[in-house]
Design an enzyme around this catalytic site. Structure first.
Site, PDB file in Angstrom:
ATOM      1  N   HIS A  87       0.549  -1.170  -0.251  1.00 40.54           N
ATOM      2  CA  HIS A  87       0.297   0.031  -0.461  1.00 40.54           C
ATOM      3  C   HIS A  87       1.125   1.474   0.174  1.00 40.54           C
ATOM      4  O   HIS A  87       0.490   2.015   0.471  1.00 40.54           O
ATOM      5  CB  HIS A  87      -1.254   0.825   1.073  1.00 40.54           C
ATOM      6  CG  HIS A  87      -2.169  -0.498   1.117  1.00 40.54           C
ATOM      7  ND1 HIS A  87      -3.254  -0.232   0.286  1.00 40.54           N
ATOM      8  CD2 HIS A  87      -2.514  -1.798   0.926  1.00 40.54           C
ATOM      9  CE1 HIS A  87      -4.300  -0.759  -0.134  1.00 40.54           C
ATOM     10  NE2 HIS A  87      -3.952  -2.086   0.337  1.00 40.54           N
ATOM     11  N   ASP A 152      -8.167   4.224   9.214  1.00 38.51           N
ATOM     12  CA  ASP A 152      -8.906   3.620   8.415  1.00 38.51           C
ATOM     13  C   ASP A 152      -9.637   2.631   7.976  1.00 38.51           C
ATOM     14  O   ASP A 152     -10.555   2.081   7.692  1.00 38.51           O
ATOM     15  CB  ASP A 152      -9.311   5.373   7.610  1.00 38.51           C
ATOM     16  CG  ASP A 152      -9.699   6.625   8.677  1.00 38.51           C
ATOM     17  OD1 ASP A 152     -10.474   6.320   9.136  1.00 38.51           O
ATOM     18  OD2 ASP A 152     -10.152   7.479   7.773  1.00 38.51           O
ATOM     19  N   GLU A 268     -12.656  12.697  13.364  1.00 39.07           N
ATOM     20  CA  GLU A 268     -12.134  13.344  12.082  1.00 39.07           C
ATOM     21  C   GLU A 268     -12.528  14.234  11.276  1.00 39.07           C
ATOM     22  O   GLU A 268     -13.694  14.680  11.725  1.00 39.07           O
ATOM     23  CB  GLU A 268     -12.569  11.893  11.251  1.00 39.07           C
ATOM     24  CG  GLU A 268     -11.382  11.594  10.475  1.00 39.07           C
ATOM     25  CD  GLU A 268     -11.041  10.646   9.864  1.00 39.07           C
ATOM     26  OE1 GLU A 268     -11.039  10.147   8.552  1.00 39.07           O
ATOM     27  OE2 GLU A 268     -10.609   9.109  10.687  1.00 39.07           O
TER      28      GLU A 268
END
Length: 412
Positions: A87, A152, A268
């Protein structure tokens, strides 16, 4: 170039011989020059770069990783790059003239030792660096425990996020994931396996955490746990005024030292710069049967920019005062009154929410595409300028990608 490849080939041959002296013949299969294996590690999530290594190595232990690194530093050396779930964005896990150490195995060929080992008494879990956070969560929940701080997205490896930071909406309270680690096992650049912590080899410990993989390869992490809540009240409220939005975010994260009943567990937010985003990917929270219209919320005179504050309250099924605690906190905020959207769901479903969005995109063929991404730390004193220059300036209404805002306390 030919000489370099030749030397690399020699070094990899030496690696095969060296590893073969200590492993069973079947384990040699974990060093591969197979075309499909090489191709699989040649791209990452960003899909902005494509780089092929000479070989792929799937270790079974920290000792295996150390063997690779020691071979790489031999006379006919080669480069080594550790890869988790791939990632990274700009090819950080790539190498063109060496070996990619694939820390996360595939089905039927799991890298590393067996799964997470939970110590429920001392509330920690020992995890292989290539383990996915979602699998860490599954293991700890069997004991009613969970890590304190998250990203997340849970389909990232432990070693990958600890090499960066691991930031999400809990960071204001617990700090990023790197602030919730008791101990590490690290393979250094010399091919040594070293255990480190705040008190033992502290310089290495703090160098590796957030060190972008430049100080060693994380093979084991001891991660702090806490009792896992059962459910989450997930709330979104909207703002057309950026100053009011940031003021409320700053107020909420200032409550981090308060008792659990006097603060939210997750803070957030994100920016909405066009009509589509609010009912799209990241914002699938809002019901398609009742889509939110920017024009109906008083944002039309503000360049059609809205700001969404995301907050959650964790609780147990038997917790009866959650409504009163939420109401007391919401009364102190200055959002658009008609814009409170609430849902209630299991704790696991909240943590795994982005993966569900990923599955939707995969079904539409929209996942294996370039993913440019940028993370910035912006000081409080400059955030208003950033809003005017970027959110209301450069971006206009021409982006459909998520623009997230994580408020963080410096001391975390």
């Amino acid at each position: 170039m030919a000489t370099k490849l030749f030397l690399t080939a020699i070094a990899i041959y030496r690696l095969i011989v060296t590893v073969g002296l200590t492993l069973a013949p079947t384990d040699l299969l974990h060093l591969s020059t197979n075309r499909a294996d090489v191709e699989s590690v040649s791209v990452d999530f960003g899909r902005l770069n494509r780089v092929e290594p000479v070989a792929v190595f799937r270790p079974k232990s920290a000792a295996d990783v150390a063997e690779v690194v020691r071979a790489a530093t031999s006379t006919a050396g080669f480069t080594v790059s550790a890869r988790g779930h791939g990632h990274s964005i700009n090819g950080q896990a790539h190498t063109s003239d060496g070996v990619v150490v694939e820390m996360m195995g595939r089905k039927g060929d799991i890298s590393g030792p067996s799964g997470p080992k939970v110590n429920p008494t001392e509330e920690y879990v020992d995890v292989w660096g290539g383990e996915l956070w979602v699998d860490v969560l599954k293991s700890t929940l069997e004991y009613g425990l969970a890590p304190k701080s998250w990203t997340d997205y849970l389909y990232l490896t432990v070693g990958g996020t600890l090499s960066n930071a691991g930031i999400s909406g809990q960071a204001f309270n617990h700090g990023p994931q790197i602030s919730n680690v008791f101990q590490l096992d690290v393979v250094t650049g010399k091919g040594e396996v070293m255990t480190c912590s705040e008190k033992k080899n502290a310089e290495l410990f703090y160098g590796v955490l957030g060190g972008l993989g430049q100080f060693g390869i994380i093979t084991r992490a001891r991660i702090a746990l806490e009792p896992a809540p059962q459910r989450v009240r997930w709330i979104r409220v909207l703002y057309s005024n950026f100053t009011a939005f940031t003021k409320d975010q700053e107020y909420l994260i200032s409550l981090h030292d308060k008792s659990k009943g006097e603060k939210f567990d997750y803070v957030e937010g994100f920016v909405i710069v066009d009509e589509g985003l609010i009912n799209n990917w990241r914002s699938s929270f809002f019901s398609p049967k009742n889509p939110v219209k920017i024009s109906s919320l008083g944002a039309s005179n503000n360049g059609d920019v809205l700001y969404c504050l995301e907050i959650t309250k964790n609780y147990f099924d038997s917790f009866e005062s959650v409504d009163q605690e939420i109401d007391a906190l919401l009364k102190k905020l200055d959002f658009i009154p008609a814009s409170v959207f609430t849902t209630d769901l299991p704790y696991v479903d909240f943590l795994d929410r982005v993966h569900k969005a990923e599955l939707k995109l995969r079904s539409k063929g929209l996942w294996e595409v370039p993913h440019p991404w940028l993370n910035l730390f912006v000081p409080k004193s400059k955030i208003d300028e950033f809003d005017k220059g970027v959110f209301k300036g450069i971006l206009g209404n021409k982006t459909s990608g998520p623009i997230l805002i994580y408020p963080m306390n410096k001391n975390k």
